[in-house]
Structure formats: C-alpha cells, structure tokens
Design an enzyme around this catalytic site. Sequence first.
Site, PDB file in Angstrom:
ATOM      1  N   MET A 274      29.603  36.360 -23.349  1.00  0.00           N
ATOM      2  CA  MET A 274      30.971  36.418 -23.526  1.00  0.00           C
ATOM      3  C   MET A 274      31.166  37.150 -22.966  1.00  0.00           C
ATOM      4  SD  MET A 274      31.186  33.848 -24.843  1.00  0.00           S
ATOM      5  CE  MET A 274      32.814  33.715 -25.383  1.00  0.00           C
ATOM      6  N   ARG A 275      30.978  37.929 -22.173  1.00  0.00           N
ATOM      7  CA  ARG A 275      31.540  39.791 -21.586  1.00  0.00           C
ATOM      8  C   ARG A 275      32.658  39.195 -20.568  1.00  0.00           C
ATOM      9  NH1 ARG A 275      28.640  43.365 -21.035  1.00  0.00           N
ATOM     10  NH2 ARG A 275      28.430  44.747 -23.086  1.00  0.00           N
TER      11      ARG A 275
END
Length: 664
Positions: A274-275
């Site tokens: 999800m970065r």
Amino acid sequence: MSTRFPFTAVVGQQDLQLALLLNAVAPNIGGVLVRGEKGTAKSTAVRALAALLPEVEVVAGCRFSCDPASPDPTCPDGPHTGAAAVARDARMVELPVGASEDRLVGALDIERALAEGVKAFEPGLLAAANRGILYVDEVNLLHDHLVDVLLDAAAMGASYVEREGVSVRHAARFLLVGTMNPEEGELRPQLLDRFGLTVEVAASREPDQRVEVVRRRLAYDDDPAAFAARWADEESAVRQRVVAARKLLPKVRLGDGALKQIAATCAAFEVDGMRADIVMARTATALAAWDGRSDVLAEDVRQAALLALPHRRRRNPFDAPGLDEDKLDRTLEESAGDDDDPDPDGPGGGGQPSPEEGPQGGDSGAQPEAGEDGEPQPAAGGAGEQAPARAAEPFRTKALTVPGVGAGAAGRRSRARTERGRTTGALRPRGALTKLHLAATVRAAAPHQRARGRSGPGLVLRRDDLRQAAREGREGNLVLFVVDASGSMAARQRMSAVKGAVLSLLLDAYQRRDKVGLVTFRGTAAEVALPPTSSVDAAAARLESLPTGGRTPLAAGLLKAHDVLRVERLRDPSRRALLVVVTDGRATGGPEPVTLAGRAARLLGAESVASVVVDCESGPVRLGLAGRLAEELGGTAVTLEELRADAIAGLVRDVRGTTSRRAA
C-alpha cells in the site's frame, strides 16, 4: 565555502526538478531516486536543492537537531526543557559509498565505556541529517550493511547504536535522495521501495539545448559567484514558492474521486503493498499546493503516478522501469467515469501475438536443421548466423560457491572474513576498534590488574588489551559466464533452454550481490560480450540478443576468460571468481581444436579457478565431452536438468571437493 551551481540554472531536467521540489514541499513523500546516464546533472541538481529549503529551528547546542517545539525526550544531548532555539539553514549530508557503519550511525568510545561506564557517543551522518537531506551518490553501489542501517532508520525514524550492552538512540528523520547509473547495477528491492519518487534522466538530443548546457557550465566555471548572482532572483522566487506551498499544504483537499483514481491506478499496475497509494496521495496533494490550489485534480493524480509508480512495478531485476502512459490514461478515465463495463482490451482486443509466433505470411522462426557434423546449414543470405532465440522461463537455482574463505566485498555467496556475521575468534585491532570481543579483551587485561595497581571494582584497561572480533559472513564473487554460441548450440529449443539457464544464474547472481561478466565464442573467435560489472540486467540484455552460428572455438573462449580473470585480479585482488562454462564440450575449427581446448582448460585449472561446466549436450547419445572439459578445468560438470534447485544439492560439495583434491 564553494558556490554551488544554482538549481534554477539546470537545463532540460524539469521532471527531476519537480520531484525534488515536491519533496521540499512535503518531505513525508519519502525522497527521490534519480536514475540516468553519467553527465546528466543528477548530482548538480540534488546538491543545489539545499539552498532552496526553508530554515530549520533547532535546540541550541543539540548535535541531533531536535525541534524546540517537540524535542526528542530520549535525545542523548537532552533533556531540552526550556532550551533556547536557533534557526539555521537546512543541511544536506552526503553519505560516501565507501563509508563505514560507524561513520553512518556514530560510534561509542569503547575504552571509556568499559573503564568508566561513560556513554561517550560521537554522532554519525544520520544524526547530522536529521530534519535535513541525506544524499547518496551512486546509491546502487552502497554496501549491504549500510543499506540495512538506512532501511531501519527510514522505517523507524530513529537510529540505534548497540555496542556490547551500551545502547544509544536518537531521532533520524531525513529526506533520502539517491542518484545512480543503472549500467552499474540495480538497487535492492527493499531500498528501492523506500524512495517515494523516481525520475529517469537523459541528456538532451536537441542541439540548441545542449549548447545552452555547455554555455551555462562554462560561465559557472569561469566565475561561480557572478554566475550565481545572475540567478539569485530566480532562486529567491522558487524558495518563496516552496514556503508558500508548505503553508498551503494542510489546506489542500484530497477528495474521494481522486482517492478512487489513485487506488484504481495502483491496482491496475499491480504494485505490491500500500505504500504506492500513500505516496501517490501525498504527491498529488503536494502538486496541488505547488500550483497554489486547494483541490487535487486528475492531472495531479496522473503526474503523481508517473513519479511514484515506475520503480514499484518491476517484478524482477531484468524488467525495465517505466509506465505505460496509454494504460494510465485509460485507467484514470475509467475510474473517473460512470462506465461499469469498460473494454479492457480496447479496439481490436485479443492482445499481441505470443513471442514464439511469427508474423502472418512470414518466417515462422524455425531454424535450419543441423548438418552431419552437428553444425547448422547457413541460412539464406546469412553466412551461417541465425536470429537470436528467446530465453526460456528462468527457474530457481541453488548457490554455487567458491571454496575456502575469502575477504572480498560483502555479499551473499561464498564464505568470507567480514565485519558482519558470526564471531569466529579475536585479534588485535588494526586502527580504530569497531567490533569489540569482550571476553577476549577481559582475558587479555586480567593477568595485569595487580601490576597496574587495581584497588577498586573497575577494570584497569589499556589500549593493548582491546581485542577485535573476527567475524565470518558472506562475500560477493565475480561470476564469469563463458557461453558457447556456435552452430552446435543453435537448435532453437536447446539455445532457448541454455539462455533460460544462464538467465536463472544471473538472477541468482543479482540476489547474491555478485559482479558478472559474459564471454561468448562462435565462428573463429571469442569476444567479451560484457566486461565484469554489477549490472546484472545489462548481462541479461546482452544474453537475449546473442546470435548463434558457425564453428566452436572452445579454446578461444577459455583463453578469453583467462585474460578477463587476470585483469580483474589486478583491479580487485580480494574478489574471488567463479567460472561458469556453458557448452556441449565440442571443439571445432582451426588446427587441432580439441588439443588446444584441453591446454586452455588446464591453464585455468592450474590457477585454481573455481569452475562449473553446464553440460548442454542433448539427445539419446551423449559423448561426455563437457565432463572431460570439467576434469581438465579441475571443476565439476552439471547438466541443464541438474541445474535446478531441487537437483543441484550435491553440486557445491563436488566443486569444493574437486578443488581440494587439485590443491592437494
């Protein structure tokens, strides 16, 4: 202090300048990785950024740049209750590729810690970079143990120094900026993902722009101060714009529509984790603030994707970073519209033909049949050279190691004496002590305590008592591939399997931080297709385009490998080599080819070069020529089938045992 080249005077690198300025506006984006060929102003632009950053307020006298508004309660220079505040310029700290771990994280005075119980700590580069910029030129060449430290500090926002039970912690929040030339090797995936944005830079091909670059550089070299003065107004305007954007940033609205576009884009490009979503959101917000807007638009999301996603969608080191802009535009349009059933394939769907399929009505890609001597017949109009075969799907291999214990650059292949790893003994330090062997130090000092007049509980310690821990870890090697590209290897399925095997070994070399080189031989000679380099993807590219055809000058290939290894020993004596010969063992062409090949193999064997022969012979009748070659090299032979991880378990033992017998 020397005058730096002005940031606004850099020519033709708008994407690079924008990425750096966005991080100046919103440091939580996570930094910038700048990839590009040499001589493209990468370092010049990065070093010029510091002059555009707003001043930083710090606690007076604090070596760790604590914020007076919220000082670090565990700061080694604290507590800072009621401390005075001072303003200073933002720092840019450069981390040299060859720096030691102590230079990066700081060091404790071990003698004072043992004898007096005092935490005498000398801060390192991470402390100096706190609330500033940490710049790493040639970041892809950074040693693994320094990469580990950077990863820890970036993840936790703090640096920990542990030395024999003595512990120091301090804040380490910095903007990480790295530059690299991809020809020299790629970054570890974990560190690559820590960079918020990435930019590809290249020299302009426009003559007028190149002229302007040269004109400005010459003017700067003639009189740096006068040149900087001419750009002072532009520099001041950008600095004020950064300050204004920082003030506006908290007021920028990131609506649900923009968030949906960000999520849809990251999903469409199949990025891990999800970065990427978070970085895209922060970047799009910073873009709006930079333009003086309080709302994020679709164009901000698009620009954020171009900066934040290219380095996150690579699946292996041989994939070129980049983003399909047509696919990006379709994704943004679909996620913004009301169409619930878009056609993902677009007009004329069905995709492209598979790589194995030839064009309609043209050559299907089949290769000529081999003649009686195993050499293929010349293709029409081609003088015996055939089109390159595509590599088969790579597979997982087990490690091939060099026997013995080396002392080369840190890596993950062969045993070596290193600064990190398991402790195997103690020795007297040469220079500054870095890894104390506590038990050996106490044993060395104990017999002299009465003579030194010890009267209390403290240990009377002298410099001569200190002992350095001897540690054993892993090193990276030079893996030199010698690949037979002659006609006897040209049957399409065989060469495809051979390239797949070499590609698998290259992937293994990338993971183990090796240097690689590629020698090929065919026709009447051998050539160095790729000099030894850390760029494994460059080796893969050369392998993919490797043509085949002609006779088999095996001796020429081995002698060329001997020359390459000799030169590399002079350049880097501590890096040991592993020779991987990929051939069916045939030797044809020229006078006495078999005899000459045997002599060349024995020459390499006499120099104790660790070697493996990958036997590419196929068919029901096998001559065993590759096995004989391995014996003359003093190495071992393994078939393509045995090269797979589940079949190679005994290979390392064979390499080590054969080399040991040769040494005896």
